[in-house]
Design a protein around this motif. Structure first.
Motif, PDB file in Angstrom:
ATOM      1  N   SER A   1      -3.972   5.479  -4.749  1.00  0.00           N
ATOM      2  CA  SER A   1      -3.890   4.184  -4.064  1.00  0.00           C
ATOM      3  C   SER A   1      -2.830   4.209  -2.965  1.00  0.00           C
ATOM      4  CB  SER A   1      -3.568   3.079  -5.069  1.00  0.00           C
ATOM      5  OG  SER A   1      -4.546   3.002  -6.080  1.00  0.00           O
ATOM      6  N   ILE A   2      -1.683   4.823  -3.265  1.00  0.00           N
ATOM      7  CA  ILE A   2      -0.615   4.907  -2.266  1.00  0.00           C
ATOM      8  C   ILE A   2      -1.077   5.708  -1.051  1.00  0.00           C
ATOM      9  CG2 ILE A   2       1.669   5.894  -1.803  1.00  0.00           C
ATOM     10  CD1 ILE A   2       2.404   5.222  -4.723  1.00  0.00           C
ATOM     11  N   GLU A   3      -1.700   6.855  -1.287  1.00  0.00           N
ATOM     12  CA  GLU A   3      -2.176   7.674  -0.170  1.00  0.00           C
ATOM     13  C   GLU A   3      -3.198   6.915   0.664  1.00  0.00           C
ATOM     14  OE1 GLU A   3      -4.178  12.051   0.792  1.00  0.00           O
ATOM     15  OE2 GLU A   3      -4.014  11.346  -1.293  1.00  0.00           O
ATOM     16  N   ARG A   4      -4.133   6.260  -0.028  1.00  0.00           N
ATOM     17  CA  ARG A   4      -5.193   5.530   0.670  1.00  0.00           C
ATOM     18  C   ARG A   4      -4.630   4.438   1.565  1.00  0.00           C
ATOM     19  NH1 ARG A   4      -9.694   1.586  -2.279  1.00  0.00           N
ATOM     20  NH2 ARG A   4     -10.610   0.767  -0.354  1.00  0.00           N
ATOM     21  N   PHE A   5      -3.822   3.557   0.994  1.00  0.00           N
ATOM     22  CA  PHE A   5      -3.379   2.392   1.746  1.00  0.00           C
ATOM     23  C   PHE A   5      -2.222   2.685   2.682  1.00  0.00           C
ATOM     24  CE2 PHE A   5      -5.772  -0.018  -1.525  1.00  0.00           C
ATOM     25  CZ  PHE A   5      -6.612  -0.674  -0.636  1.00  0.00           C
TER      26      PHE A   5
ATOM     27  N   LEU B   1      -1.394 -12.540  -1.131  1.00  0.00           N
ATOM     28  CA  LEU B   1      -2.745 -12.038  -0.891  1.00  0.00           C
ATOM     29  C   LEU B   1      -2.769 -10.513  -0.896  1.00  0.00           C
ATOM     30  CD1 LEU B   1      -3.791 -14.523   1.935  1.00  0.00           C
ATOM     31  CD2 LEU B   1      -4.595 -14.529  -0.435  1.00  0.00           C
ATOM     32  N   GLY B   2      -1.690  -9.907  -0.390  1.00  0.00           N
ATOM     33  CA  GLY B   2      -1.633  -8.448  -0.381  1.00  0.00           C
ATOM     34  C   GLY B   2      -1.575  -7.870  -1.782  1.00  0.00           C
ATOM     35  N   VAL B   3      -0.772  -8.504  -2.639  1.00  0.00           N
ATOM     36  CA  VAL B   3      -0.673  -8.037  -4.026  1.00  0.00           C
ATOM     37  C   VAL B   3      -2.001  -8.218  -4.745  1.00  0.00           C
ATOM     38  CG1 VAL B   3       0.422  -8.482  -6.255  1.00  0.00           C
ATOM     39  CG2 VAL B   3       1.816  -8.376  -4.175  1.00  0.00           C
ATOM     40  N   LEU B   4      -2.661  -9.370  -4.527  1.00  0.00           N
ATOM     41  CA  LEU B   4      -3.949  -9.621  -5.182  1.00  0.00           C
ATOM     42  C   LEU B   4      -5.060  -8.731  -4.632  1.00  0.00           C
ATOM     43  CD1 LEU B   4      -4.122 -13.530  -5.439  1.00  0.00           C
ATOM     44  CD2 LEU B   4      -4.186 -11.920  -7.341  1.00  0.00           C
ATOM     45  N   GLY B   5      -5.223  -8.748  -3.309  1.00  0.00           N
ATOM     46  CA  GLY B   5      -6.372  -8.106  -2.694  1.00  0.00           C
ATOM     47  C   GLY B   5      -6.251  -6.613  -2.494  1.00  0.00           C
ATOM     48  N   PHE B   6      -5.047  -6.089  -2.547  1.00  0.00           N
ATOM     49  CA  PHE B   6      -4.878  -4.655  -2.317  1.00  0.00           C
ATOM     50  C   PHE B   6      -4.245  -3.959  -3.516  1.00  0.00           C
ATOM     51  CE2 PHE B   6      -5.211  -6.623   1.817  1.00  0.00           C
ATOM     52  CZ  PHE B   6      -6.114  -5.797   2.461  1.00  0.00           C
ATOM     53  N   THR B   7      -3.099  -4.463  -3.975  1.00  0.00           N
ATOM     54  CA  THR B   7      -2.433  -3.806  -5.106  1.00  0.00           C
ATOM     55  C   THR B   7      -3.241  -3.951  -6.389  1.00  0.00           C
ATOM     56  OG1 THR B   7      -0.312  -4.406  -4.073  1.00  0.00           O
ATOM     57  CG2 THR B   7      -0.254  -3.565  -6.325  1.00  0.00           C
TER      58      THR B   7
ATOM     59  N   GLU C   1      -4.908  -9.516  12.106  1.00  0.00           N
ATOM     60  CA  GLU C   1      -3.557  -9.781  11.615  1.00  0.00           C
ATOM     61  C   GLU C   1      -3.547  -9.974  10.105  1.00  0.00           C
ATOM     62  OE1 GLU C   1      -1.505 -11.983  15.462  1.00  0.00           O
ATOM     63  OE2 GLU C   1      -2.833 -13.127  14.150  1.00  0.00           O
ATOM     64  N   THR C   2      -4.501 -10.727   9.595  1.00  0.00           N
ATOM     65  CA  THR C   2      -4.563 -10.969   8.153  1.00  0.00           C
ATOM     66  C   THR C   2      -4.776  -9.670   7.391  1.00  0.00           C
ATOM     67  OG1 THR C   2      -5.376 -13.229   8.421  1.00  0.00           O
ATOM     68  CG2 THR C   2      -5.844 -12.146   6.325  1.00  0.00           C
ATOM     69  N   THR C   3      -5.688  -8.836   7.872  1.00  0.00           N
ATOM     70  CA  THR C   3      -5.949  -7.552   7.218  1.00  0.00           C
ATOM     71  C   THR C   3      -4.714  -6.664   7.254  1.00  0.00           C
ATOM     72  OG1 THR C   3      -8.267  -7.668   7.921  1.00  0.00           O
ATOM     73  CG2 THR C   3      -7.461  -5.526   7.177  1.00  0.00           C
ATOM     74  N   SER C   4      -4.094  -6.540   8.419  1.00  0.00           N
ATOM     75  CA  SER C   4      -2.969  -5.622   8.594  1.00  0.00           C
ATOM     76  C   SER C   4      -1.760  -6.042   7.776  1.00  0.00           C
ATOM     77  CB  SER C   4      -2.583  -5.547  10.079  1.00  0.00           C
ATOM     78  OG  SER C   4      -3.674  -5.110  10.865  1.00  0.00           O
ATOM     79  N   TYR C   5      -1.399  -7.314   7.859  1.00  0.00           N
ATOM     80  CA  TYR C   5      -0.186  -7.762   7.182  1.00  0.00           C
ATOM     81  C   TYR C   5      -0.377  -7.860   5.665  1.00  0.00           C
ATOM     82  CZ  TYR C   5       1.653  -8.858  11.821  1.00  0.00           C
ATOM     83  OH  TYR C   5       2.102  -8.768  13.119  1.00  0.00           O
ATOM     84  N   SER C   6      -1.563  -8.273   5.219  1.00  0.00           N
ATOM     85  CA  SER C   6      -1.826  -8.303   3.777  1.00  0.00           C
ATOM     86  C   SER C   6      -1.794  -6.895   3.203  1.00  0.00           C
ATOM     87  CB  SER C   6      -3.178  -8.955   3.486  1.00  0.00           C
ATOM     88  OG  SER C   6      -3.204 -10.298   3.880  1.00  0.00           O
ATOM     89  N   MET C   7      -2.401  -5.962   3.925  1.00  0.00           N
ATOM     90  CA  MET C   7      -2.425  -4.579   3.467  1.00  0.00           C
ATOM     91  C   MET C   7      -1.023  -3.985   3.453  1.00  0.00           C
ATOM     92  SD  MET C   7      -4.754  -1.380   4.844  1.00  0.00           S
ATOM     93  CE  MET C   7      -6.271  -2.329   4.727  1.00  0.00           C
ATOM     94  N   LEU C   8      -0.195  -4.355   4.421  1.00  0.00           N
ATOM     95  CA  LEU C   8       1.187  -3.865   4.465  1.00  0.00           C
ATOM     96  C   LEU C   8       1.940  -4.261   3.199  1.00  0.00           C
ATOM     97  CD1 LEU C   8       3.682  -2.655   5.866  1.00  0.00           C
ATOM     98  CD2 LEU C   8       4.002  -4.875   6.998  1.00  0.00           C
ATOM     99  N   PHE C   9       1.855  -5.523   2.820  1.00  0.00           N
ATOM    100  CA  PHE C   9       2.551  -5.979   1.616  1.00  0.00           C
ATOM    101  C   PHE C   9       1.947  -5.358   0.359  1.00  0.00           C
ATOM    102  CE2 PHE C   9       4.028  -9.548   4.332  1.00  0.00           C
ATOM    103  CZ  PHE C   9       5.385  -9.464   4.049  1.00  0.00           C
ATOM    104  N   GLY C  10       0.632  -5.212   0.330  1.00  0.00           N
ATOM    105  CA  GLY C  10      -0.005  -4.578  -0.819  1.00  0.00           C
ATOM    106  C   GLY C  10       0.435  -3.142  -0.996  1.00  0.00           C
ATOM    107  N   THR C  11       0.575  -2.414   0.114  1.00  0.00           N
ATOM    108  CA  THR C  11       1.023  -1.023   0.068  1.00  0.00           C
ATOM    109  C   THR C  11       2.475  -0.926  -0.372  1.00  0.00           C
ATOM    110  OG1 THR C  11      -0.503  -0.495   1.879  1.00  0.00           O
ATOM    111  CG2 THR C  11       1.237   1.096   1.425  1.00  0.00           C
ATOM    112  N   LEU C  12       3.325  -1.802   0.155  1.00  0.00           N
ATOM    113  CA  LEU C  12       4.736  -1.799  -0.234  1.00  0.00           C
ATOM    114  C   LEU C  12       4.904  -2.077  -1.733  1.00  0.00           C
ATOM    115  CD1 LEU C  12       6.329  -3.715   2.789  1.00  0.00           C
ATOM    116  CD2 LEU C  12       6.429  -1.257   2.306  1.00  0.00           C
ATOM    117  N   ALA C  13       3.997  -2.853  -2.309  1.00  0.00           N
ATOM    118  CA  ALA C  13       4.059  -3.116  -3.749  1.00  0.00           C
ATOM    119  C   ALA C  13       3.607  -1.905  -4.562  1.00  0.00           C
ATOM    120  CB  ALA C  13       3.197  -4.335  -4.096  1.00  0.00           C
ATOM    121  N   LEU C  14       2.714  -1.102  -3.989  1.00  0.00           N
ATOM    122  CA  LEU C  14       2.202   0.074  -4.700  1.00  0.00           C
ATOM    123  C   LEU C  14       3.244   1.189  -4.811  1.00  0.00           C
ATOM    124  CD1 LEU C  14      -1.379   0.426  -3.190  1.00  0.00           C
ATOM    125  CD2 LEU C  14      -0.851   0.156  -5.622  1.00  0.00           C
TER     126      LEU C  14
END
Length: 305
Positions: free
Chosen positions: A39-43, A75-81, A186-199
């Protein structure tokens, strides 16, 4: 440039193709790499691609991040992490086809959350379509034996992926409800950024990512790149664009097509679907046609033609 309605629908279908084939690629990856590391490598790759490409083009406004960062964090934690971890961990104890079909319950949960949160209006065709898709999923999980469900005899992976479905449904409804004055990019990029940082911290706490990344084969890395660029960057952009144009419930309906694509790829790979998977897929397709209004429009055209 604004996206036309037909292009928005086409984009959503392409997104579901990538997500459907994600299960095939994901099953291969988790057989050779720990789930959180994958997951970390992917995101990480997907997030860097989005931030660099669209940032250099001036399409990512810092003001948007500043005004919406609490929403993007959740949203990043829910939708990505959560969603991604549920997918990878779930695939360790269930099949790609089962996983994709279980994820097809997402429109049902989206409808429930939208009715509660957004006062989404329901009609007979939409309810019938959602029920048809749900019946298809139940047939796949139980293999036609309803007592399996009644006794809660479900594989752990099936339950984990169901949790991912709930997380993704909340993400979709929350995106429209909580994010303001932002583009799909913007929504995709910033949500994914937070989701990745949580991973990342999760990976170092529960796994040892660096050795796993350096020893993985080229084939595993290639599969991760496919997930990152196709199943993350392109798919999420198309999905959020569709979300903006056609709404959370209508967009979620097309999530039901993902298992059909998973099944097709599995068939070409030599894993022939069983009769219950095929029957479930048929119910899923019927659900999409009903809930999207396609059958209703066809009937009207014939009656007026």
């Amino acid at each position: 440039m604004k996206t036309s309605l037909p292009l928005a629908y086409l984009g959503v279908i392409i997104a579901t193709f990538f997500w459907g084939t994600n299960f095939n690629a994901g099953a291969y990856i988790v057989a050779h790499q720990p789930p959180i590391t994958a997951s970390i490598e992917r995101f990480s790759l997907a997030t860097l691609t989005l931030l660099l490409f669209f940032g250099l083009r001036g399409q990512l406004r810092f003001s948007t991040l500043k005004n919406n960062w609490p929403a993007y964090l959740g949203l990043g934690v829910l939708g990505f992490t959560v969603f991604n971890l549920c997918t990878f961990f779930g695939l360790q104890s269930t099949t790609p086809v089962n996983g994709a079909l279980i994820l097809a319950t997402t429109p049902l949960w989206t409808l429930v959350f939208s009715a509660i949160w957004e006062n989404e209006k329901l009609n007979g065709a939409r309810i019938a379509g959602l029920l048809a898709g749900f019946i298809g999923v139940v047939l796949v999980i139980t293999q036609g034996r309803i007592q399996t469900l009644l006794r809660l005899e479900v594989r752990p992976g099936d339950g984990i992926i169901l949790l991912g479905s709930l997380a993704w449904a909340l993400n979709m409804v929350g995106t429209r409800r909580l994010v303001h004055h932002a583009t799909a990019i913007e929504t995709t990029s910033y949500s994914m950024l937070f989701g990745t940082l949580a991973l990342i911290p999760l990976g170092f706490v529960f796994e040892n990512p660096l050795p796993s990344l350096t020893t993985a084969s080229l084939g595993v890395h290639a599969a991760v790149v496919y997930l990152a660029l196709g199943g993350s960057v392109l798919a999420y952009l198309l999905w959020f664009k569709g979300l903006e144009k056609i709404g959370s419930v209508r967009t979620a309906i097309f999530f039901n097509l993902a298992p059909v694509f998973t099944m097709l790829v599995a068939t070409f790979s030599g894993a022939t679907p069983n009769v219950w998977q095929l029957t479930g897929a048929a119910w899923v397709i019927l659900g999409v046609l009903l809930a999207s209004g396609a059958l209703t429009r066809l009937a009207l055209q014939r009656s007026t033609g």
